[in-house]
Design a protein around this motif. Structure first.
Motif, short mmCIF file in Angstrom:
data_model
loop_
_atom_site.label_atom_id
_atom_site.label_comp_id
_atom_site.label_asym_id
_atom_site.label_seq_id
_atom_site.Cartn_x
_atom_site.Cartn_y
_atom_site.Cartn_z
N ASN A 364 -2.45 15.23 -43.92
CA ASN A 364 -3.13 13.95 -44.17
C ASN A 364 -2.31 13.12 -45.15
N LEU A 365 -1.19 12.58 -44.67
CA LEU A 365 -0.31 11.78 -45.53
C LEU A 365 -1.05 10.53 -46.02
N PRO A 366 -0.88 10.19 -47.31
CA PRO A 366 -1.60 9.02 -47.85
C PRO A 366 -1.41 7.75 -47.04
N GLU A 367 -0.17 7.53 -46.55
CA GLU A 367 0.08 6.27 -45.84
C GLU A 367 -0.60 6.22 -44.47
N ASN A 368 -1.04 7.39 -43.97
CA ASN A 368 -1.66 7.44 -42.64
C ASN A 368 -3.19 7.37 -42.69
N LYS A 370 -6.69 5.42 -43.86
CA LYS A 370 -7.27 4.16 -44.30
C LYS A 370 -8.34 4.46 -45.33
N LEU A 371 -8.15 3.94 -46.52
CA LEU A 371 -9.10 4.18 -47.61
C LEU A 371 -9.26 2.90 -48.43
N PRO A 372 -10.43 2.72 -49.08
CA PRO A 372 -10.54 1.63 -50.06
C PRO A 372 -9.50 1.82 -51.16
N ARG A 373 -9.13 0.74 -51.84
CA ARG A 373 -8.01 0.79 -52.79
C ARG A 373 -8.17 1.86 -53.86
N ASP A 374 -9.34 1.94 -54.50
CA ASP A 374 -9.54 2.93 -55.56
C ASP A 374 -9.33 4.35 -55.05
N GLU A 375 -9.92 4.65 -53.91
CA GLU A 375 -9.78 5.99 -53.33
C GLU A 375 -8.33 6.27 -52.93
N LYS A 376 -7.67 5.23 -52.44
CA LYS A 376 -6.26 5.36 -52.04
C LYS A 376 -5.41 5.76 -53.25
N TYR A 379 -6.22 9.35 -54.30
CA TYR A 379 -5.71 10.31 -53.31
C TYR A 379 -4.19 10.44 -53.42
N GLU A 380 -3.49 9.32 -53.56
CA GLU A 380 -2.03 9.36 -53.71
C GLU A 380 -1.62 10.19 -54.93
N LEU A 381 -2.33 9.99 -56.05
CA LEU A 381 -2.01 10.73 -57.28
C LEU A 381 -2.24 12.23 -57.09
N ILE A 382 -3.35 12.60 -56.46
CA ILE A 382 -3.67 14.02 -56.23
C ILE A 382 -2.64 14.63 -55.28
N TYR A 428 6.64 11.79 -55.98
CA TYR A 428 5.93 10.56 -56.31
C TYR A 428 6.30 9.39 -55.41
N LYS A 429 7.08 9.68 -54.37
CA LYS A 429 7.31 8.63 -53.35
C LYS A 429 6.01 8.33 -52.60
N PHE A 430 5.04 9.28 -52.69
CA PHE A 430 3.76 9.08 -52.02
C PHE A 430 2.81 8.19 -52.83
N VAL A 431 3.16 7.91 -54.08
CA VAL A 431 2.32 7.02 -54.91
C VAL A 431 2.84 5.60 -54.74
N LYS A 432 2.32 4.93 -53.74
CA LYS A 432 2.85 3.60 -53.38
C LYS A 432 1.97 2.45 -53.87
#
Length: 735
Positions: A364-368, A370-376, A379-382, A428-432
């Motif tokens: 479940n890659l973060p960029e794939n 769809k989440l509200p901004r806060d959850e995004k 999730y990216e940080l985790i 941390y490339k996943f924290v966009k």
């Protein structure tokens, strides 16, 4: 007949339903279905602290739905969260369903899982257990203790400070941390100091360096342990501008050489995966989120099956996740980037059997998603932190060049670094969304050789002033609470929300600042309830609650050992508190005299904030606002030419009396002549000419009425004429 699974939230129920299909009926209790009553103590202190639980009005509809589903089901599974709060919810559900008239008693099974995935749910269903009464007792003990403290202490605050205040076993100790820090800041004495910078020429390359020492005495030196305890962290060699100028003058007379060049590889090891407190700190530090905002996002991510349970103090990761991460990291970044590290938590009372917060599936890659901004963001940080914890250290080459004057009087130091291997930073490339990069920029020094000459091109000094200890942010407060063992993962966010909502603390930018009300409350509590306000004592109680959860302590005995001495102190304090006024904050300036009896005045805290009160109160009730005005002065303004030009005339009561001009926390307002007995107040309204001159034309409602000016905590704004019933506001933009 379908099997029944009971969870807390509808979102969690919906997610589980996706996995299990039509054989199961998954319904939500929507949180607690029994609790202590709001209107009374609800704990019988004469009968082993027996709680008097009741079904809250808002939960009655949910209880009926649970009973109806229970009646139609053969196998019932309680699948609430795996912590103490979740266990207590399951226990209350079981108690209600098995003790309801007309319902046959059934064997309710307890299942737990730390992630909402098909694999985890199916595994839990294959190995059901019973409700853990030790966890239930620990939650019950906390609830009873907090109720006893709140119900016994709060009335004392009402009597002596202000009606409606509250004190809590843990919230008050957290507030004390903030107040203690403020006292440290008030007591702090600033100190000026000077540092010296030099620019050196080395074979046409420039080296920026800092003066490290003079005659082997450090320019900035770490202090002794004793001085550290006194609030001082450094001692300084250059304390005046005159001294700094003397040094600069002397520096120009010297010749210099490269004394030494040291290169050393430095490793920055990865941080552990997130616990609740670390996630809340990251949310605050990296995204500017409050603890409660971070937890709301994490709750939604958990209930939607994207992360593991988010209330945890463990660093553990499952073997399956570690295996999956190894494959992912080596494929994504290469074999050199994977390194398994086992972290051991330092948190008091940590439950190592649980897991850290991590994504349920790395696919479940973060960029794939769809989440509200806060959850995004969360999730990216985790996602990044979980991967990073299983990766190799960042490797840097650190270079230090020491430059000496040839007489060895002066030593300059220049430090540079460059990254040799990115290691865990790659994750941390996943924290966009917020674009976080843990790598610092390279600072590459020129190549130099030891024992070769260099020339001082220029030098200057920088004046600095020591700063008081920083106020707490939500992140640093959570870190301190965890360090002292105060509260537990599930309580950090509610603690902060409580002390801010009670107006004990306000948040300015990211800092928590104690308000006068909070300072006064802590003074009263510290002087009369030293034990309860003690950090170690509060941590001990938390430790006792942990032991109850482990089955090592009896909950009634723990509550009893706390309550009996506490009750005695409450009785003693009730008598003592009559002799001291905690609302007095200090003396008024000497030129401020009582308008009634001309006696000196004191600075006092009231419901509307600070004001000057006669020192002879209650014999004399003379009072002034902080600007020296009295209520009489305020009322006289109404008849002045300037006031009439600026404001419309006062409104009238139903019986034709004029409203009176009053002054409150947010400025002047019209008040009913019987105010505060009759709590009717209205804002001042500008005349049409004054309004347009000062604020521009007011916006209009859909039906053509003008918006009205209102004043609040954050200044003046346009509000709908039916505000606050109609919550429509506009910013003032003068045209």
């Amino acid at each position: 007949m379908k099997d029944l699974i009971i969870v807390e939230s509808p979102t969690k129920a919906k997610t589980i339903n996706r996995f299990l299909g039509k054989k199961f009926n998954v319904i939500a209790s929507r949180g607690h279905i029994r609790d202590l009553p709001k209107s009374k103590l609800g704990v019988d202190v004469t009968k082993n602290y027996k709680p008097d639980y009741e079904i809250p009005e808002k939960a009655k509809k949910n209880v009926e739905a649970l009973r109806a589903a229970y009646k139609k089901s053969e196998n019932i599974y309680l699948a609430t969260d795996e912590d103490r709060e979740g266990e207590a919810i399951s226990w209350h559900i079981a108690y209600l369903l098995n003790n309801s008239k007309g319902l046959k008693k059934k064997d309710l099974k307890r299942i737990t899982f730390h992630e909402i995935t098909e694999h985890a749910i199916q595994k839990a269903l294959r190995t059901p257990g019973k409700v853990n009464t030790h966890l239930v007792n620990a939650q019950q003990a906390r609830r009873v203790l907090d109720r006893l403290v709140g119900y016994k202490l709060s009335p004392l605050l009402w009597k002596k400070i202000q009606f409606g205040l509250s004190a809590g076993r843990v919230q008050s100790v957290a507030l004390r941390l903030i107040v203690d820090r403020e006292h440290e800041r008030i007591a702090f004495k600033e100190e000026d100091y000077f540092t010296i910078q030099g620019i050196f020429d080395y074979r046409n390359d420039k080296i920026n360096a800092e003066l490290e020492s003079i005659d082997n005495k450090k320019v900035i030196k770490r202090v002794s342990k004793k001085q550290l305890e006194q609030g001082k962290q450094h001692s300084f060699l250059i304390k005046t501008e005159e001294h700094a100028k003397e040094v600069l003058k002397d520096l120009k007379q010297k010749l210099y050489f490269i004394n030494s060049v040291n290169e050393k590889e430095k490793l920055r090891r990865p941080f552990p995966p997130y616990t609740t407190s670390l996630l809340q700190q990251a949310g605050s530090n990296l995204a500017g989120f409050s603890a409660s905002r971070t937890m709301r996002s994490a709750q939604k991510l958990y209930e939607n099956g994207l992360i593991t349970y988010h209330r945890t103090d463990s660093y553990n990761l499952s073997n399956k996740f570690i295996d999956d991460a190894q494959k992912f990291i080596t494929k994504e970044f290469g074999n050199d980037f994977y390194k398994e590290t086992h972290f051991k938590t330092k948190s008091k009372g940590a439950q190592e059997a649980h897991e850290a917060i991590r994504p349920t599936h790395l696919k479940n890659l973060p960029e794939n998603i769809k989440l509200p901004r806060d959850e995004k963001i969360i999730y990216e940080l985790i996602y990044a932190r979980s991967l990073a914890s299983l990766m190799t250290p960042i490797k840097s080459l650190v270079t230090r060049i020491d430059i000496n004057s040839k007489d060895k009087k002066y030593l300059f130091k220049s430090v540079g670094s460059r990254v040799l291997f990115e290691g865990w930073a790659k994750a941390y490339k996943f924290v966009k969304t917020i674009g976080y990069n843990p790598l610092s920029e390279d600072n590459i020094l020129p190549k130099v050789e030891a024992n070769t000459d260099t020339k001082l091109l220029d030098s200057n000094f920088t004046k600095s002033t020591t700063q008081p200890p920083a106020r707490y942010t939500e992140a640093s407060l959570i870190k301190a609470l965890e360090k002292y063992g105060i509260g537990r993962p599930s309580t950090y966010a509610p603690i902060i929300s409580t002390i801010t909502s009670r107006n004990y603390v306000e948040k300015e930018n990211k800092y928590l600042i104690p308000l006068d009300l909070g300072m006064v409350v802590i003074k009263l509590l510290e002087e009369n309830f030293a034990d309860i306000m003690d950090y170690d004592f509060t941590a001990k109680v938390e430790g006792d609650l942990d032991k109850i959860a482990e089955g090592k302590e009896n909950w009634v005995e723990v509550v009893d050992s706390f309550y009996k001495p506490f009750e005695k102190k409450v009785i003693e304090a009730d008598a003592e508190l009559k002799r001291k006024d905690y609302k007095v904050l200090g003396d008024a300036p000497k030129n401020i005299k009582c308008p009634e009896c001309k006696a000196k005045m004191v600075l006092k805290l009231g419901r509307q904030g600070k004001f000057y009160s006669c020192s002879k109160f209650p014999d004399c009730k003379g009072a002034r606002f902080l600007n020296g005005e009295t209520e009489e002065d305020i009322n006289k303004k109404v008849d002045t030419k300037d006031f009439k030009k600026m404001y419309k005339t006062s409104p009238k009561t139903d019986d034709g009396r004029d409203f009176l001009l009053r002054k409150g926390r947010f400025g002047e307002f019209w008040a009913h002549p019987d105010y505060p007995k009759v709590k009717e107040a209205k804002p001042l309204q500008y005349t049409k000419v004054a309004l347009v001159q000062k604020f521009g034309k007011p916006p209009k409602t859909d039906d053509g009425r003008d918006f009205l000016l209102r004043s609040g905590k954050f200044g003046t704004f346009w509000a709908h004429p039916d505000y606050p019933k109609v919550k429509e506001t506009r910013k003032i933009t003068k045209t």
